[in-house]
Design an enzyme around this catalytic site. Structure first.
Site, PDB file in Angstrom:
ATOM      1  N   LYS A  13      44.504  37.001  34.831  1.00  0.00           N
ATOM      2  CA  LYS A  13      45.781  36.874  35.547  1.00  0.00           C
ATOM      3  C   LYS A  13      46.165  35.420  35.803  1.00  0.00           C
ATOM      4  O   LYS A  13      47.290  35.017  35.574  1.00  0.00           O
ATOM      5  CB  LYS A  13      45.584  37.520  36.918  1.00  0.00           C
ATOM      6  CG  LYS A  13      46.560  38.490  37.353  1.00  0.00           C
ATOM      7  CD  LYS A  13      46.208  39.122  38.681  1.00  0.00           C
ATOM      8  CE  LYS A  13      44.845  39.016  39.213  1.00  0.00           C
ATOM      9  NZ  LYS A  13      44.502  38.405  40.403  1.00  0.00           N
ATOM     10  N   ARG A  88      47.639  43.246  47.715  1.00  0.00           N
ATOM     11  CA  ARG A  88      46.334  43.789  47.345  1.00  0.00           C
ATOM     12  C   ARG A  88      46.088  45.141  47.995  1.00  0.00           C
ATOM     13  O   ARG A  88      45.033  45.727  47.800  1.00  0.00           O
ATOM     14  CB  ARG A  88      45.245  42.822  47.796  1.00  0.00           C
ATOM     15  CG  ARG A  88      44.697  41.953  46.645  1.00  0.00           C
ATOM     16  CD  ARG A  88      43.780  40.941  47.260  1.00  0.00           C
ATOM     17  NE  ARG A  88      42.720  40.456  46.454  1.00  0.00           N
ATOM     18  CZ  ARG A  88      42.748  39.288  45.796  1.00  0.00           C
ATOM     19  NH1 ARG A  88      43.833  38.578  45.759  1.00  0.00           N
ATOM     20  NH2 ARG A  88      41.687  38.861  45.166  1.00  0.00           N
ATOM     21  N   ARG A 127      33.953  31.743  34.886  1.00  0.00           N
ATOM     22  CA  ARG A 127      35.086  30.834  35.102  1.00  0.00           C
ATOM     23  C   ARG A 127      34.736  29.627  35.972  1.00  0.00           C
ATOM     24  O   ARG A 127      33.874  29.687  36.829  1.00  0.00           O
ATOM     25  CB  ARG A 127      36.306  31.588  35.614  1.00  0.00           C
ATOM     26  CG  ARG A 127      36.206  32.119  36.994  1.00  0.00           C
ATOM     27  CD  ARG A 127      37.475  32.877  37.321  1.00  0.00           C
ATOM     28  NE  ARG A 127      37.350  33.529  38.597  1.00  0.00           N
ATOM     29  CZ  ARG A 127      38.179  34.453  39.033  1.00  0.00           C
ATOM     30  NH1 ARG A 127      39.183  34.853  38.288  1.00  0.00           N
ATOM     31  NH2 ARG A 127      38.013  34.984  40.211  1.00  0.00           N
ATOM     32  N   ARG A 166      33.315  28.861  41.774  1.00  0.00           N
ATOM     33  CA  ARG A 166      33.524  29.398  43.126  1.00  0.00           C
ATOM     34  C   ARG A 166      32.263  30.136  43.565  1.00  0.00           C
ATOM     35  O   ARG A 166      31.704  30.887  42.770  1.00  0.00           O
ATOM     36  CB  ARG A 166      34.688  30.389  43.114  1.00  0.00           C
ATOM     37  CG  ARG A 166      36.028  29.741  43.057  1.00  0.00           C
ATOM     38  CD  ARG A 166      37.117  30.741  42.759  1.00  0.00           C
ATOM     39  NE  ARG A 166      37.082  31.978  43.526  1.00  0.00           N
ATOM     40  CZ  ARG A 166      37.966  32.954  43.380  1.00  0.00           C
ATOM     41  NH1 ARG A 166      38.939  32.841  42.500  1.00  0.00           N
ATOM     42  NH2 ARG A 166      37.898  34.051  44.106  1.00  0.00           N
ATOM     43  N   ARG A 178      35.062  42.935  45.699  1.00  0.00           N
ATOM     44  CA  ARG A 178      36.435  42.618  45.290  1.00  0.00           C
ATOM     45  C   ARG A 178      36.939  43.662  44.294  1.00  0.00           C
ATOM     46  O   ARG A 178      38.089  44.083  44.345  1.00  0.00           O
ATOM     47  CB  ARG A 178      36.509  41.207  44.684  1.00  0.00           C
ATOM     48  CG  ARG A 178      36.500  40.122  45.759  1.00  0.00           C
ATOM     49  CD  ARG A 178      35.745  38.904  45.320  1.00  0.00           C
ATOM     50  NE  ARG A 178      36.482  38.119  44.338  1.00  0.00           N
ATOM     51  CZ  ARG A 178      35.894  37.192  43.562  1.00  0.00           C
ATOM     52  NH1 ARG A 178      34.600  36.975  43.630  1.00  0.00           N
ATOM     53  NH2 ARG A 178      36.625  36.505  42.723  1.00  0.00           N
TER      54      ARG A 178
HETATM   55  P1  AMP Z   1      41.237  35.457  44.472  1.00  0.00           P
HETATM   56  O1  AMP Z   1      41.274  33.991  44.221  1.00  0.00           O
HETATM   57  O2  AMP Z   1      42.524  36.148  44.157  1.00  0.00           O
HETATM   58  O3  AMP Z   1      40.052  36.116  43.814  1.00  0.00           O
HETATM   59  O4  AMP Z   1      41.033  35.635  46.054  1.00  0.00           O
HETATM   60  C1  AMP Z   1      39.861  35.160  46.672  1.00  0.00           C
HETATM   61  C2  AMP Z   1      39.692  35.825  48.019  1.00  0.00           C
HETATM   62  O5  AMP Z   1      40.792  35.476  48.883  1.00  0.00           O
HETATM   63  C3  AMP Z   1      39.690  37.346  48.026  1.00  0.00           C
HETATM   64  O6  AMP Z   1      38.421  37.897  47.682  1.00  0.00           O
HETATM   65  C4  AMP Z   1      40.095  37.655  49.469  1.00  0.00           C
HETATM   66  O7  AMP Z   1      39.017  37.446  50.350  1.00  0.00           O
HETATM   67  C5  AMP Z   1      41.124  36.566  49.742  1.00  0.00           C
HETATM   68  N1  AMP Z   1      42.488  37.047  49.371  1.00  0.00           N
HETATM   69  C6  AMP Z   1      43.253  36.629  48.331  1.00  0.00           C
HETATM   70  N2  AMP Z   1      44.412  37.299  48.289  1.00  0.00           N
HETATM   71  C7  AMP Z   1      44.388  38.165  49.335  1.00  0.00           C
HETATM   72  C8  AMP Z   1      45.296  39.148  49.817  1.00  0.00           C
HETATM   73  N3  AMP Z   1      46.453  39.397  49.212  1.00  0.00           N
HETATM   74  N4  AMP Z   1      44.932  39.842  50.932  1.00  0.00           N
HETATM   75  C9  AMP Z   1      43.777  39.598  51.567  1.00  0.00           C
HETATM   76  N5  AMP Z   1      42.862  38.720  51.136  1.00  0.00           N
HETATM   77  C10 AMP Z   1      43.157  38.000  50.038  1.00  0.00           C
END
Ligand code: AMP
Length: 229
Positions: A13, A88, A127, A166, A178
């Site tokens: 994505k 989400r 990644r 990360r 996740r």
């Molecule tokens: P990502 O970079 O999209 O994998 O997001 C990393 C982390 O940020 C996620 O595992 C959540 O803990 C938090 N996060 C990102 N987007 C959201 C969202 N829309 N709602 C709640 N937590 C989020």
């Protein structure tokens, strides 16, 4: 052009979002990046979000929803935006639909990148993040975006910047959580995708685009750009 971009963590994505950002000159808004930037800065928001992120849990809606709705009001979003990582869950989906309706804003596309959980997990572990630009995708397991080699290590394939992994990407329990959230069709992210699909069937303007995330970066982006026109 305003886009909601769905796909499991690790589906590509972010990589595709970076390509669309450039091609259509729209803002690429990633909820996870906003959180990580706040953690780096040590802001109050970052401090609140960190414990949830480390565990692979969602940051509570009362923090996340206003953060994203405020971000969409910033000037750079006037030219259009691609939202990646939000919504989400169905509550976030309803919140953004309501906010857009109230602002008289149109959602043009809802994109869903489809990928099996196991493949997505492997991609996550490969990644790497570029220190200079989050829109420089690097993955040690994907040839098309493999980092460059320097002095026996890896550097960003686009700018030569240093790379990091990360911590939540190297933690299998956090990845599992996740993905549990993403693939949950009742309360999770797929429930939110269903919400927009249902709206679309009822005449809501946004077009739904589903596409296979298995092929390479270039193949996926060609199909995607073909569908966006
Ligand atoms: P990502 O970079 O999209 O994998 O997001 C990393 C982390 O940020 C996620 O595992 C959540 O803990 C938090 N996060 C990102 N987007 C959201 C969202 N829309 N709602 C709640 N937590 C989020």
């Amino acid at each position: 052009m305003n886009i909601l971009f769905f796909g499991p963590n690790g589906s590509g994505k972010g990589t595709q979002g970076a390509i669309l950002q450039k091609k259509y000159d729209i803002s690429h808004i990633e909820s996870g990046v906003i959180f990580r930037d706040n953690i780096k800065k040590g802001s109050a928001l970052g401090k609140k979000a960190k414990e949830f992120i480390d565990r692979g849990e969602l940051v509570p809606d009362n923090i996340t929803i206003p953060m994203i709705l405020d971000r969409l009001k910033e000037d750079d979003c006037k030219k259009g935006w691609l939202l990646d990582g939000f919504p989400r869950n169905p509550e976030q989906g309803e919140a953004i639909k309501k906010a857009l309706d109230e602002a008289g804003m149109k959602l043009d596309y809802v994109i869903e990148l489809l990928l099996d959980r196991e493949i997505a997990k492997n991609r996550i572990m490969g990644r790497r993040l570029c220190a200079n630009d989050n829109n420089h995708p690097n993955n040690i397991f994907i040839d098309a975006i493999k980092p460059a080699e320097k002095d026996g290590g890896f550097v960003c394939r686009v700018c030569g910047g240093s790379l990091t992994a990360r911590s939540d990407d190297q933690d299998e329990a956090a990845i599992g959580k996740r993905h549990d959230i993403y693939y949950d069709k009742l309360k999770g992210t797929l429930a939110s995708v269903e919400y927009f699909k249902k709206l679309s069937k009822q005449g809501y303007a946004a077009k739904i685009i589903e596409l296979d995330g298995k092929p390479g970066v270039k193949e996926v982006s060609e199909v995607l750009v073909g569908k966006l026109g």
